[in-house]
Design a protein around this motif. Structure first.
Motif, PDB file in Angstrom:
ATOM      1  N   LEU A  78       0.710  -1.235  -0.135  1.00  0.00           N
ATOM      2  CA  LEU A  78       0.080   0.016  -0.137  1.00  0.00           C
ATOM      3  C   LEU A  78       0.840   1.364  -0.286  1.00  0.00           C
ATOM      4  O   LEU A  78       0.595   2.210  -0.768  1.00  0.00           O
ATOM      5  N   ASN A  79       1.837   1.288   0.850  1.00  0.00           N
ATOM      6  CA  ASN A  79       2.609   2.638   0.944  1.00  0.00           C
ATOM      7  C   ASN A  79       3.554   2.775  -0.385  1.00  0.00           C
ATOM      8  O   ASN A  79       3.788   3.762  -0.889  1.00  0.00           O
ATOM      9  N   MET A  80       3.833   1.471  -1.241  1.00  0.00           N
ATOM     10  CA  MET A  80       4.717   1.513  -2.520  1.00  0.00           C
ATOM     11  C   MET A  80       3.743   2.143  -3.296  1.00  0.00           C
ATOM     12  O   MET A  80       4.151   2.841  -4.125  1.00  0.00           O
ATOM     13  N   LEU A  81       2.683   1.651  -3.327  1.00  0.00           N
ATOM     14  CA  LEU A  81       1.452   2.348  -4.264  1.00  0.00           C
ATOM     15  C   LEU A  81       1.401   3.724  -4.140  1.00  0.00           C
ATOM     16  O   LEU A  81       1.064   4.719  -5.135  1.00  0.00           O
ATOM     17  N   GLY A  82       1.214   4.154  -2.911  1.00  0.00           N
ATOM     18  CA  GLY A  82       1.092   5.761  -2.644  1.00  0.00           C
ATOM     19  C   GLY A  82       2.289   6.465  -2.865  1.00  0.00           C
ATOM     20  O   GLY A  82       1.893   7.631  -3.607  1.00  0.00           O
ATOM     21  N   VAL A  83       3.398   5.857  -2.828  1.00  0.00           N
ATOM     22  CA  VAL A  83       4.413   6.752  -3.409  1.00  0.00           C
ATOM     23  C   VAL A  83       4.434   7.052  -4.620  1.00  0.00           C
ATOM     24  O   VAL A  83       4.651   8.019  -5.416  1.00  0.00           O
ATOM     25  N   VAL A  84       4.206   5.921  -5.681  1.00  0.00           N
ATOM     26  CA  VAL A  84       4.128   6.070  -6.985  1.00  0.00           C
ATOM     27  C   VAL A  84       2.958   7.154  -7.533  1.00  0.00           C
ATOM     28  O   VAL A  84       3.372   7.903  -8.082  1.00  0.00           O
ATOM     29  N   TYR A  85       1.917   6.980  -6.895  1.00  0.00           N
ATOM     30  CA  TYR A  85       0.665   7.764  -7.280  1.00  0.00           C
ATOM     31  C   TYR A  85       1.021   9.500  -6.776  1.00  0.00           C
ATOM     32  O   TYR A  85       0.702  10.336  -7.592  1.00  0.00           O
ATOM     33  N   ARG A  86       1.685   9.456  -5.734  1.00  0.00           N
ATOM     34  CA  ARG A  86       2.124  10.983  -5.363  1.00  0.00           C
ATOM     35  C   ARG A  86       3.063  11.238  -6.410  1.00  0.00           C
ATOM     36  O   ARG A  86       3.160  12.635  -6.515  1.00  0.00           O
ATOM     37  N   ARG A  87       4.051  10.599  -6.889  1.00  0.00           N
ATOM     38  CA  ARG A  87       5.061  11.244  -7.630  1.00  0.00           C
ATOM     39  C   ARG A  87       4.477  11.462  -9.042  1.00  0.00           C
ATOM     40  O   ARG A  87       5.022  12.330  -9.716  1.00  0.00           O
ATOM     41  N   THR A  88       3.359  10.893  -9.434  1.00  0.00           N
ATOM     42  CA  THR A  88       2.691  11.306 -10.543  1.00  0.00           C
ATOM     43  C   THR A  88       1.504  12.237 -10.287  1.00  0.00           C
ATOM     44  O   THR A  88       0.583  12.658 -11.154  1.00  0.00           O
ATOM     45  N   ASP A  89       1.660  12.983  -9.206  1.00  0.00           N
ATOM     46  CA  ASP A  89       0.508  14.194  -8.775  1.00  0.00           C
ATOM     47  C   ASP A  89      -0.935  13.596  -8.601  1.00  0.00           C
ATOM     48  O   ASP A  89      -1.801  14.278  -8.718  1.00  0.00           O
ATOM     49  N   ALA A  90      -0.955  12.183  -8.548  1.00  0.00           N
ATOM     50  CA  ALA A  90      -2.350  11.746  -8.368  1.00  0.00           C
ATOM     51  C   ALA A  90      -2.748  11.744  -6.641  1.00  0.00           C
ATOM     52  O   ALA A  90      -2.447  10.806  -6.257  1.00  0.00           O
TER      53      ALA A  90
ATOM     54  N   HIS B 142       7.117   1.464   8.267  1.00  0.00           N
ATOM     55  CA  HIS B 142       6.281   1.989   7.356  1.00  0.00           C
ATOM     56  C   HIS B 142       5.145   2.911   7.937  1.00  0.00           C
ATOM     57  O   HIS B 142       4.635   3.634   7.361  1.00  0.00           O
ATOM     58  N   ILE B 143       5.202   2.969   9.322  1.00  0.00           N
ATOM     59  CA  ILE B 143       4.390   4.012  10.278  1.00  0.00           C
ATOM     60  C   ILE B 143       4.881   5.351   9.927  1.00  0.00           C
ATOM     61  O   ILE B 143       4.271   6.413   9.307  1.00  0.00           O
ATOM     62  N   ASN B 144       6.171   5.315   9.813  1.00  0.00           N
ATOM     63  CA  ASN B 144       6.841   6.664   9.318  1.00  0.00           C
ATOM     64  C   ASN B 144       6.744   7.010   8.052  1.00  0.00           C
ATOM     65  O   ASN B 144       6.522   8.234   7.578  1.00  0.00           O
ATOM     66  N   ILE B 145       6.776   6.058   6.992  1.00  0.00           N
ATOM     67  CA  ILE B 145       6.511   6.196   5.638  1.00  0.00           C
ATOM     68  C   ILE B 145       5.007   7.097   5.569  1.00  0.00           C
ATOM     69  O   ILE B 145       4.943   8.158   4.815  1.00  0.00           O
ATOM     70  N   SER B 146       4.178   6.561   6.259  1.00  0.00           N
ATOM     71  CA  SER B 146       2.861   7.048   6.154  1.00  0.00           C
ATOM     72  C   SER B 146       2.877   8.412   6.837  1.00  0.00           C
ATOM     73  O   SER B 146       1.918   9.130   6.340  1.00  0.00           O
ATOM     74  N   LEU B 147       3.501   8.688   7.991  1.00  0.00           N
ATOM     75  CA  LEU B 147       3.215  10.027   8.473  1.00  0.00           C
ATOM     76  C   LEU B 147       4.084  11.053   7.549  1.00  0.00           C
ATOM     77  O   LEU B 147       3.693  12.083   7.314  1.00  0.00           O
ATOM     78  N   ASN B 148       5.099  10.499   6.934  1.00  0.00           N
ATOM     79  CA  ASN B 148       5.616  11.468   5.750  1.00  0.00           C
ATOM     80  C   ASN B 148       4.800  11.846   4.729  1.00  0.00           C
ATOM     81  O   ASN B 148       4.561  12.983   4.392  1.00  0.00           O
TER      82      ASN B 148
END
Length: 607
Positions: free
Chosen positions: A85-97, A125-131
């Protein structure tokens, strides 16, 4: 393969040295699939996805992470679900989605925080989500809230001894401080991030930090220093394959060459950066590139092209910051904060229950007293939080209303029309002069709207820009000047942002607009005792009585709320000071008793 470990930590310790080898990871995933070893397959797919993401192949990365998520859900492995889930979130944020990315990060955070005695991997991964929540606040221009989230993650990363996490969070804090205009604070955090990246020998981290440092040097008008950092990064960043950072590096290089007057190099670098951003679906970098192309054309004196690129950048900004995403992000923030408070209340209730059970046998009286005190404390706490929440909403509403007042469509439309007339009349110098002032004014208003208070010197610069723009529509008839007592230092005095413009607008349109002949507005700043300053706005308009008569005769009556909002904001501002504010409006008369203008006096506390 024979051991088939079920946890991320064991898998990662075995495969850490080869996880960036896409060929080996692809082979490993295929073999795990054949052996029905789902944890291994999910691990391999996520590592492949991360490599594709870091080389800007976002579609392939999202597909691989989604496949890993489905496998993890099938075997109900929380560690791998959170990772995917966090990996997917990073991809979508990098494409401004932003909307889709945040949804995945929120799901990851909820899963991770529900784990009792979380593993090192879950804590990371809690830290990744907080980021990600920090990035959400940053997207809403709530930089202080974003910094709070990044600092929380920074502390947790320090507890874990994760130097990569420390580097990332210092970089994020630096980004927010740079956006706030605190360039020295940003430099400090970028340098800390660079030090950690040097320590862990991360080319990727070094590249990001050096680009950020170069960007600060450009804002400090040090283009040579910026180029020293940027030029070695061209090939390095291409080798890394992350075109998000590579395109920014090329655009910044073009910016530096623009300032230095190397126009051929500037155009080539900026266009190459824009092409990378377009080819890899990075709208925010395309927007940045068009802004720098507009500056480049302006520096060359190509005013029409500068305006065209300015409009393109504006169109991109509108697309990126669409209302649907902003509404969704606001809902996410509210939902997250509400869930956190609910969880905190639930934890407190459980702790109270444990205490009650321990004391039941021989401390009945104490138990009853404790419960009563606890109940009263809870009620008072809830009431206090409700009051605080209402007050915060009220302050936010005031800030939004004052921004709408400053940026009202009539002012924007009329200002652009006035500039357009200069262009039509072939008065290029005037057009560019006032277009620069107009863009600077809009930028200052937007920047000031995100902070509670600013130095008086910045407020005076903003109102001077505003008066310059408005004076175009008065054919430059208005004599406007600012006088400051010599024992006053405007840089050391704080006032609420965007305070003076509503009073100036009132003087312009109600006092001076209907007046014939000489027109004047003087802004005087004087010391009043040890704890206040007086800001006087004096005009020689028709006076309040005549202005009210004119207003009643109008067919269309516009309700003016700017001054009322400003008074409320001043009242809220004064709460942080020992002394109160005050606003006086004085009618001025000549020796014959005829109105000769109005004086507005703002008493601003300084301590």
């Amino acid at each position: 393969m024979k051991l088939k470990p079920k946890t991320y930590l064991k898998l990662n310790s075995e495969l850490k040295t080869v996880r960036e080898d896409t060929t080996l990871m692809r082979y490993f995933s295929i073999r795990c699939n054949e052996e029905n070893y789902k944890e291994g397959e999910a691990y391999g797919l996520n590592q492949l996805g991360a490599r594709y993401r870091n080389t800007s192949q976002f579609k392939k990365a999202a597909d691989l992470h989604q496949e890993a998520l489905e496998i993890s859900e099938g075997i109900n492995n929380t560690e791998f679900k959170v990772l995917s889930l966090n990996m997917l979130g990073v991809v979508y944020r990098r494409t401004d989605a932003i909307k889709t990315g945040l949804d995945h990060h929120q799901r990851a955070l909820a899963l991770a925080e529900a784990v009792q005695n979380p593993s090192h991997h879950i804590q990371r991964h809690i830290n990744i989500s907080l980021n990600s929540i920090g990035h959400l606040y940053k997207s809403l221009n709530q930089y202080d809230l974003a910094i709070t989230q990044f600092k929380r993650a920074l502390k947790l990363e320090g507890d874990l001894g994760n130097k990569l996490g420390l580097a990332i969070n210092h970089q994020n804090i630096g980004d927010c401080l740079e956006l706030k205009g605190d360039l020295e604070g940003a430099l400090e955090n970028y340098r800390k991030s660079l030090a950690y990246n040097e320590e862990i020998d991360s080319d990727y981290g070094r590249t990001i930090c050096k680009n950020s440092l170069a960007q600060i040097y450009m804002k400090q008008n040090m283009p040579h220093a910026a180029l020293v950092l940027l030029e070695p990064l061209h090939e390095t960043s291409k080798n890394i394959g992350d075109y998000f950072i590579t395109s920014a590096i090329f655009i910044n290089t073009g910016w530096a060459h623009t300032v230095l007057g190397n126009y051929d190099k500037a155009e080539a670098f900026i266009n190459e950066g824009i092409a990378m951003a377009q080819n890899h679906n990075m709208p925010s970098n395309v927007l940045y590139g068009y802004q720098k192309l507009s500056d480049y054309q302006l520096a060359k004196g190509n005013y029409q092209k500068a305006y065209e690129y300015y409009k393109r950048a504006d169109d991109y900004e509108t697309q990126i910051s669409n209302a649907t995403n902003l509404r969704y992000m606001t809902d996410i923030i509210v939902r997250y904060e509400a869930e956190k408070k609910t969880n905190e209340i639930s934890v407190l209730a459980k702790e109270n229950e444990i205490v009650r059970l321990r004391l039941r046998k021989n401390q009945t009286t104490l138990l009853v007293s404790s419960l009563i005190v606890g109940l009263i404390s809870s009620i008072l706490y809830i009431l206090y939080r409700q009051y605080q929440s209402k007050n915060e909403k009220r302050v936010l509403s005031l800030e939004q209303n004052i921004l709408r007042s400053q940026m009202n469509p009539h002012f924007l439309f009329n200002s652009l029309n006035s500039i357009k007339l200069y262009i039509i009349n072939n008065e290029q110098k005037n057009a560019v002069h006032y277009l620069n002032k107009f863009s600077k004014l809009v930028r200052k208003i937007l920047e000031a709207s995100s902070v509670k208070e600013i130095p008086l010197s910045e407020e005076l610069e903003t109102v001077e820009l505003y008066m310059n723009i408005e004076n175009i529509r008065f054919s430059n008839e208005i004599d406007f000047n600012i006088t400051i007592d010599k024992d006053i230092c405007p840089d050391s005095i704080k006032i609420p942002s965007l305070t003076l413009q509503p009073f100036l607008e009132n003087s312009l349109w109600h006092g001076l607009s209907p007046k014939e002949g000489e027109k004047m507005i003087h802004l005087n700043i004087k010391k009043k005792g040890e704890h206040h300053i007086n800001i006087e706005i004096v005009d020689n308009g028709i006076g309040r009585t005549a202005a009210q008569t004119n207003k009643e005769k109008r067919v269309l009556k516009r309700k003016s709320v700017g001054i009322r909002i400003t008074k409320e904001r001043l009242a809220n501002f004064a709460k942080d000071y020992q002394n109160k504010f005050d606003v006086h409006i004085v009618d001025l008369f000549d020796d014959g008793g005829q109105p000769k203008g109005t004086k507005v006096i703002l008493e601003i506390p300084t301590v």
